[in-house]
Structure formats: C-alpha cells, structure tokens
Motif scaffolding. Structure first.
Motif, PDB file in Angstrom:
ATOM      1  N   ARG A  34     -46.108 103.086   9.749  1.00 43.88           N
ATOM      2  CA  ARG A  34     -45.928 103.157  10.971  1.00 43.88           C
ATOM      3  C   ARG A  34     -46.324 105.185  10.940  1.00 43.88           C
ATOM      4  NH1 ARG A  34     -50.182 101.000  13.349  1.00 43.88           N
ATOM      5  NH2 ARG A  34     -49.759  98.823  12.848  1.00 43.88           N
ATOM      6  N   PHE A  35     -45.007 104.984  11.348  1.00 39.89           N
ATOM      7  CA  PHE A  35     -44.591 106.168  11.754  1.00 39.89           C
ATOM      8  C   PHE A  35     -45.554 107.821  11.449  1.00 39.89           C
ATOM      9  CE2 PHE A  35     -41.583 110.240  11.766  1.00 39.89           C
ATOM     10  CZ  PHE A  35     -41.799 110.362  13.458  1.00 39.89           C
ATOM     11  N   ALA A  36     -44.880 107.427   9.987  1.00 42.24           N
ATOM     12  CA  ALA A  36     -46.267 108.681   9.106  1.00 42.24           C
ATOM     13  C   ALA A  36     -47.684 108.847   9.475  1.00 42.24           C
ATOM     14  CB  ALA A  36     -44.957 108.934   7.942  1.00 42.24           C
ATOM     15  N   LYS A  37     -48.236 107.435   9.354  1.00 49.16           N
ATOM     16  CA  LYS A  37     -49.680 107.232   9.237  1.00 49.16           C
ATOM     17  C   LYS A  37     -50.439 106.749  10.461  1.00 49.16           C
ATOM     18  CE  LYS A  37     -49.528 106.224   4.166  1.00 49.16           C
ATOM     19  NZ  LYS A  37     -49.500 105.823   2.941  1.00 49.16           N
ATOM     20  N   ASN A  38     -49.234 105.727  10.742  1.00 48.53           N
ATOM     21  CA  ASN A  38     -50.177 105.028  11.778  1.00 48.53           C
ATOM     22  C   ASN A  38     -50.668 103.666  10.890  1.00 48.53           C
ATOM     23  OD1 ASN A  38     -50.451 103.779  14.124  1.00 48.53           O
ATOM     24  ND2 ASN A  38     -52.295 104.471  14.137  1.00 48.53           N
ATOM     25  N   LEU A 152     -24.068 102.759  17.619  1.00 50.39           N
ATOM     26  CA  LEU A 152     -24.962 102.632  16.680  1.00 50.39           C
ATOM     27  C   LEU A 152     -25.801 102.935  17.812  1.00 50.39           C
ATOM     28  CD1 LEU A 152     -24.926 100.397  13.912  1.00 50.39           C
ATOM     29  CD2 LEU A 152     -23.855 102.412  14.640  1.00 50.39           C
ATOM     30  N   CYS A 153     -26.937 103.971  17.596  1.00 53.27           N
ATOM     31  CA  CYS A 153     -28.088 103.212  18.386  1.00 53.27           C
ATOM     32  C   CYS A 153     -28.662 101.906  18.184  1.00 53.27           C
ATOM     33  CB  CYS A 153     -29.159 103.931  18.324  1.00 53.27           C
ATOM     34  SG  CYS A 153     -28.512 105.830  18.406  1.00 53.27           S
ATOM     35  N   PHE A 154     -29.478 101.501  19.056  1.00 55.08           N
ATOM     36  CA  PHE A 154     -30.166  99.958  18.618  1.00 55.08           C
ATOM     37  C   PHE A 154     -31.335  99.610  19.450  1.00 55.08           C
ATOM     38  CE2 PHE A 154     -30.277  95.512  17.727  1.00 55.08           C
ATOM     39  CZ  PHE A 154     -31.343  94.908  18.936  1.00 55.08           C
ATOM     40  N   MET A 155     -32.154  98.738  18.183  1.00 53.69           N
ATOM     41  CA  MET A 155     -33.603  99.052  18.927  1.00 53.69           C
ATOM     42  C   MET A 155     -34.677  98.432  18.228  1.00 53.69           C
ATOM     43  SD  MET A 155     -36.590 101.632  20.044  1.00 53.69           S
ATOM     44  CE  MET A 155     -35.229 102.675  21.070  1.00 53.69           C
ATOM     45  N   GLU A 156     -35.259  97.282  19.642  1.00 57.33           N
ATOM     46  CA  GLU A 156     -36.171  95.858  18.681  1.00 57.33           C
ATOM     47  C   GLU A 156     -37.298  96.974  18.027  1.00 57.33           C
ATOM     48  OE1 GLU A 156     -35.945  92.182  19.627  1.00 57.33           O
ATOM     49  OE2 GLU A 156     -34.227  91.584  19.044  1.00 57.33           O
ATOM     50  N   THR A 157     -37.882  96.234  17.298  1.00 61.78           N
ATOM     51  CA  THR A 157     -39.650  97.224  16.472  1.00 61.78           C
ATOM     52  C   THR A 157     -40.451  96.049  15.654  1.00 61.78           C
ATOM     53  OG1 THR A 157     -38.624  98.092  14.235  1.00 61.78           O
ATOM     54  CG2 THR A 157     -38.300  99.079  16.138  1.00 61.78           C
ATOM     55  N   SER A 158     -41.463  96.088  16.478  1.00 65.09           N
ATOM     56  CA  SER A 158     -42.892  95.399  15.698  1.00 65.09           C
ATOM     57  C   SER A 158     -43.021  97.034  14.868  1.00 65.09           C
ATOM     58  CB  SER A 158     -43.538  94.779  16.255  1.00 65.09           C
ATOM     59  OG  SER A 158     -45.180  94.528  15.211  1.00 65.09           O
ATOM     60  N   LEU A 160     -45.679  96.069  12.595  1.00 62.87           N
ATOM     61  CA  LEU A 160     -47.569  95.748  12.507  1.00 62.87           C
ATOM     62  C   LEU A 160     -47.687  95.707  14.022  1.00 62.87           C
ATOM     63  CD1 LEU A 160     -49.687  93.547  12.059  1.00 62.87           C
ATOM     64  CD2 LEU A 160     -48.159  91.746  13.014  1.00 62.87           C
ATOM     65  N   GLU A 161     -46.975  95.407  15.266  1.00 61.09           N
ATOM     66  CA  GLU A 161     -47.896  95.729  15.900  1.00 61.09           C
ATOM     67  C   GLU A 161     -47.634  97.461  16.897  1.00 61.09           C
ATOM     68  OE1 GLU A 161     -46.686  92.725  18.826  1.00 61.09           O
ATOM     69  OE2 GLU A 161     -47.708  91.339  18.127  1.00 61.09           O
ATOM     70  N   ALA A 162     -46.806  98.265  16.391  1.00 58.56           N
ATOM     71  CA  ALA A 162     -46.769  99.614  16.627  1.00 58.56           C
ATOM     72  C   ALA A 162     -45.582  99.766  17.939  1.00 58.56           C
ATOM     73  CB  ALA A 162     -47.362 100.213  16.307  1.00 58.56           C
ATOM     74  N   THR A 163     -45.024  98.749  17.920  1.00 54.86           N
ATOM     75  CA  THR A 163     -43.595  98.383  18.569  1.00 54.86           C
ATOM     76  C   THR A 163     -42.580  98.728  18.619  1.00 54.86           C
ATOM     77  OG1 THR A 163     -44.876  96.041  19.832  1.00 54.86           O
ATOM     78  CG2 THR A 163     -42.936  97.130  20.535  1.00 54.86           C
ATOM     79  N   ASN A 164     -42.503  99.732  19.682  1.00 53.72           N
ATOM     80  CA  ASN A 164     -41.174 100.969  19.560  1.00 53.72           C
ATOM     81  C   ASN A 164     -40.665 101.781  18.001  1.00 53.72           C
ATOM     82  OD1 ASN A 164     -40.350 100.364  22.368  1.00 53.72           O
ATOM     83  ND2 ASN A 164     -38.943  98.690  21.562  1.00 53.72           N
ATOM     84  N   VAL A 165     -42.140 101.796  17.253  1.00 52.11           N
ATOM     85  CA  VAL A 165     -41.781 102.304  16.140  1.00 52.11           C
ATOM     86  C   VAL A 165     -41.717 104.317  16.522  1.00 52.11           C
ATOM     87  CG1 VAL A 165     -42.126 103.622  13.906  1.00 52.11           C
ATOM     88  CG2 VAL A 165     -42.714 100.934  14.562  1.00 52.11           C
TER      89      VAL A 165
END
Length: 221
Positions: A34-38, A152-158, A160-165
């Motif tokens: 998702r990050f490298a190629k969406n 640590l840093c912390f984040m929730e991602t999706s 599938l939905e490209a959320t916070n990636v």
C-alpha cells in the motif's frame, strides 16, 4: 505543501533501511504494498524469507530513499530474517487487532529486534486491520500502554482502506531523519552483510546507492 515524493531522478541524500516484523498474516506485506505502490491484494500469499521495496521521498529538502524490508513472520524463518535486522534504522512491529496472540507476541519481537538492531533504531508499533473494528480483540489501551512503557511510536492502520499507512511510514522516516540531523548513528555495531557504511551524516547501503529510482512503489515520546 510540497510533494513529499519529489523528483525520483534527484540525487539521493539518505538511504534509510526499515524492517517490517511481526507474526505471519498480520498484514506486513499489504502495508508495504500500500505504501510503496498504493496497491492491496485480496489474494496475498505469505512472504517466504525476505522481500523489499523502495520508495523515494523528500524530507526537509533532502531526498530520502526508504528501503523497506518485509520479513517473514513464520517461526521457521527466524534464523533467516534475523540477519536482516542489522543496518536497519527503523522498524515497524505489526500485529493484527483481531488476533490477540499476534499482540501478545510483540514483546518477543521487540527483544529479537533489539538484540540484532542498532540501539538508536526508531520503532513504531502498528495495529493493523483497523477496518475490522467489530472483530477487535486488542483494546487500544493495551498497545498504548505497551508503547509508553517501551518508548515506541504507536498507530493503528488499515492496509485495505489505506488508513494511516502513509502517515505511519512518513512518521518513522521523519523520526529517523531527526536523529540523523542531530547526530549520525554510530556504525560500530551496524554490519548489514558488511555493506552498511556511514558517510558524514548520511546512511548509505553499498550497492544500492546508485539505484535512485523508486519502485513504483514526532510520535515517539
């Protein structure tokens, strides 16, 4: 706001190696894709061994190439992937919010990471598959507490939905850049297959610095 991905043909000022670790099937490969190629594939297969992709971006007018390694989560590949921690300046430790066991294994992954990686490595804890909130097995309070305890840093991602990636990757890269800007990481314990070298305040991975094309692809307190 300037384009963070800049000119792919520009001279690369920094190469930052980041590793993705965590149990199998938590979505590490999907986050990278998702990050490298969406892209996101519903027919994703388990990673065997190690794969990596690169993406070039601009931070504070400097061209940074992120070299992101996707390490297999299966136990039988631990002996293979452990060698790839060395030379990494960033790590994303991933669990699946719907699988409690994948979160319970995080301390073990952190121990392994810290045993092989540079002491100054930037680490982010990622709770993936936030789109499956109705199946949540890991309350957000638990990773928040762990992140605070382990710094640590912390984040929730999706993925599938490209959320916070993108936000998660850019946060890690920005934190790494801040460290590099203040003080170069020591190279004494960094030996990524004898190829990690330090030049001034930049990190260059030998054999990769000539390939400046990207594959189409402050949270820590």
């Amino acid at each position: 706001m300037s384009n963070p991905y800049g000119d792919f043909n520009a001279k690369v000022d920094y190469v930052f190696k980041i590793v993705l670790i965590g149990d199998s099937a938590v979505g590490k490969s999907q986050l990278l894709s998702r990050f490298a190629k969406n892209e996101f594939s519903l027919d994703s297969k388990a990673t065997i061994g190690v794969e990596f992709q690169t993406k070039t971006l601009v931070l504070d007018k400097k061209t940074v190439k992120a070299q992101i390694w996707d390490t297999a989560g299966q136990e039988r590949y631990r002996s293979v992937t452990s060698a790839y921690y060395r030379g990494a300046v960033g790590a994303m430790v991933v669990y699946d919010i719907t699988k409690r066991q994948s979160f319970d294994h995080i301390p073990g992954w952190l121990d392994e990471l810290r045993a092989h990686a540079d002491k100054n490595i930037v680490i982010m804890l990622i709770g993936n598959k936030s789109d499956l909130g109705s199946l949540r097995a890991v309350p957000t309070e638990d990773p928040q507490e762990l992140a605070e305890k382990e710094k640590l840093c912390f984040m929730e991602t999706s993925a599938l939905e490209a959320t916070n990636v993108e936000t998660a990757f850019l946060t890690v890269l920005t934190e790494i850049y801040k460290i590099i800007g203040k003080k170069a990481l020591t190279a004494s314990d960094v030996d990524y297959a004898n190829s990690a070298t330090l030049k001034g305040s930049s990190i260059v991975i030998a054999g990769q610095e000539q390939n400046t094309s990207a594959s189409s692809g402050g949270c820590c307190v």
